[in-house]
Design an enzyme around this catalytic site. Structure first.
Site, PDB file in Angstrom:
ATOM      1  N   SER A 116     -24.845 -12.258   2.694  1.00  0.00           N
ATOM      2  CA  SER A 116     -25.554 -11.022   2.511  1.00  0.00           C
ATOM      3  C   SER A 116     -26.958 -10.768   1.907  1.00  0.00           C
ATOM      4  CB  SER A 116     -24.561  -9.805   2.074  1.00  0.00           C
ATOM      5  OG  SER A 116     -24.243 -10.380   0.638  1.00  0.00           O
ATOM      6  N   ASP A 341     -22.942  -2.228  -7.135  1.00  0.00           N
ATOM      7  CA  ASP A 341     -23.443  -3.100  -6.392  1.00  0.00           C
ATOM      8  C   ASP A 341     -24.745  -3.630  -7.378  1.00  0.00           C
ATOM      9  OD1 ASP A 341     -24.769  -5.044  -4.907  1.00  0.00           O
ATOM     10  OD2 ASP A 341     -24.728  -3.811  -2.931  1.00  0.00           O
ATOM     11  N   HIS A 344     -27.162  -6.918  -4.268  1.00  0.00           N
ATOM     12  CA  HIS A 344     -27.885  -6.581  -3.351  1.00  0.00           C
ATOM     13  C   HIS A 344     -29.143  -5.682  -3.740  1.00  0.00           C
ATOM     14  CE1 HIS A 344     -23.853  -7.364  -1.369  1.00  0.00           C
ATOM     15  NE2 HIS A 344     -24.598  -8.586  -0.628  1.00  0.00           N
TER      16      HIS A 344
END
Length: 365
Positions: A116, A341, A344
């Site tokens: 990702s 998160d 990311h």
């Protein structure tokens, strides 16, 4: 050619920054210094500076941006993190000129292969290019694990292949098997003009997030689990062997995205707090040094790259990304306040600088 064939993208751009420069060797990695001055131009050595002209685009101007990266739309209340620009110590990082990119890359294809974090960089590049030619038509589609973003007028394709480990996972009667010495996708990869690889974060997943039940390499080496860093190194060596045996450098340029860090421990960035993460962080770590030091996975990666005979350009984004503890979605990404998160990156954000460096490496050598 051996280890001397390994270059970082920064070193390629050094040739532009230091006219009349000479190549000198430090260990097994080449460095470029200006003649007589002893100072080089390393795009990966520098600091983040506040710049009101940033960001390079607005998320509203990128209608296809994925929800998990659109921190402003997801309600992030601060926006100062958008106004930081990466400033190398000894030269200026060129702005990615999207129209020039498309003109020079006409008729070609670039492929991002990885997890990702590759999606993050792929999304960033498509947003940067669309902002530069907002009137140009584009197409976007996904077939299986492959997403293709194309500008038909330029015949340029920016493609993403989701492959978190680079090596294969096969389905057998015993379950899913991670094959550390097998790469079956290589015949597809080598059809592209530029390859940008990445792998790291999935190697530490356990439990329900672990996508395999067994690990296999060699003839009789079958394990339910092994040391994850050792598995990572074995997979990288398999990938390196594929590059050395299969890639034609005259047709395909290969990059490896350095390890993108997460920010789950405040002590790594010099905060004495006993607990915490990236939530609420509103500014980078100031200066050029990250208190937490080198990322262990990056050390393994660089050691493998030194063994290769074919040229692989390292996008050594680890340290510059470590300094951006403020750049993650935290609770303003996928899943909102249910998920934290710190892995990311918000877009616009840090991956835009990764792509500026990629642009410099592709077109300023």
């Amino acid at each position: 050619m051996g280890a001397s064939s390994i270059f970082s993208a920064a070193l390629i751009f050094s040739l532009l920054c230091q006219i009349g420069g000479r190549v000198v060797s430090q260990g097994t990695i080449k460095h470029v210094n200006s003649a007589g001055s002893g100072s080089g131009c390393d795009l990966f050595l520098g600091e983040w500076v506040y710049d009101k002209s940033y960001p390079l685009y607005n998320s509203v101007e990128c209608p296809f941006i994925w929800k998990e990266f659109d921190c402003q739309k997801n309600g992030r209340p601060d926006n100062e993190y958008l106004n930081y620009r990466w400033q190398p110590t000894s030269c200026k990082l060129p702005t990615l000129d999207g129209k020039s990119f498309l003109e020079k890359f006409r008729g070609k294809r670039i492929l991002f292969v990885g997890d990702s974090l590759s999606i993050n960089q792929w999304q960033s590049l498509t947003c940067l290019l669309h902002k530069s030619v907002p009137q140009a038509n584009y197409t976007s589609n996904r077939v299986g694990s492959v997403s293709t973003f194309k500008f038909p007028a330029y015949d340029v394709s920016i493609v993403l292949s989701r492959n978190a480990f680079l090596v294969d996972i096969v389905h057998e009667s015993s379950g899913r098997v991670l094959m550390l010495d097998s790469i079956q996708n290589g015949s597809y990869w080598r059809t592209f003009n530029v390859l940008v690889f990445n792998t790291w974060h999935w190697w530490l997943h356990t439990g329900r997030k672990q996508p395999w039940e067994e690990v296999r390499y060699g003839v009789n080496n079958v394990h339910q689990d092994i040391d994850r860093m050792m598995a990572y190194e074995k997979a990288l060596k398999t990938w390196a062997g594929w590059v050395d045996s299969s890639v034609d450098p005259g047709k395909t340029k290969v990059f490896f995205q350095g390890v993108s860090p997460d920010h789950m421990s405040p002590r790594e960035w010099g905060d004495d707090a006993k607990s915490g993460n990236c939530f609420g962080q509103r500014a980078p770590v100031m200066g050029a040094q990250y208190p937490g030091g080198s990322h262990p996975a990056q050390v393994v990666l660089e050691n493998v790259l030194r063994t290769m005979s074919k040229p692989v350009h390292l996008l050594n984004i680890t340290t510059l990304s470590q300094l951006r503890k403020d750049g993650h979605p935290s609770v303003y990404g996928f899943g909102g306040h249910r998920n934290m998160d710190c892995t990311h990156w918000c877009l616009p954000g840090v991956p835009d600088s990764w792509n500026q460096i990629l642009f410099a490496a592709l077109f300023h050598s």
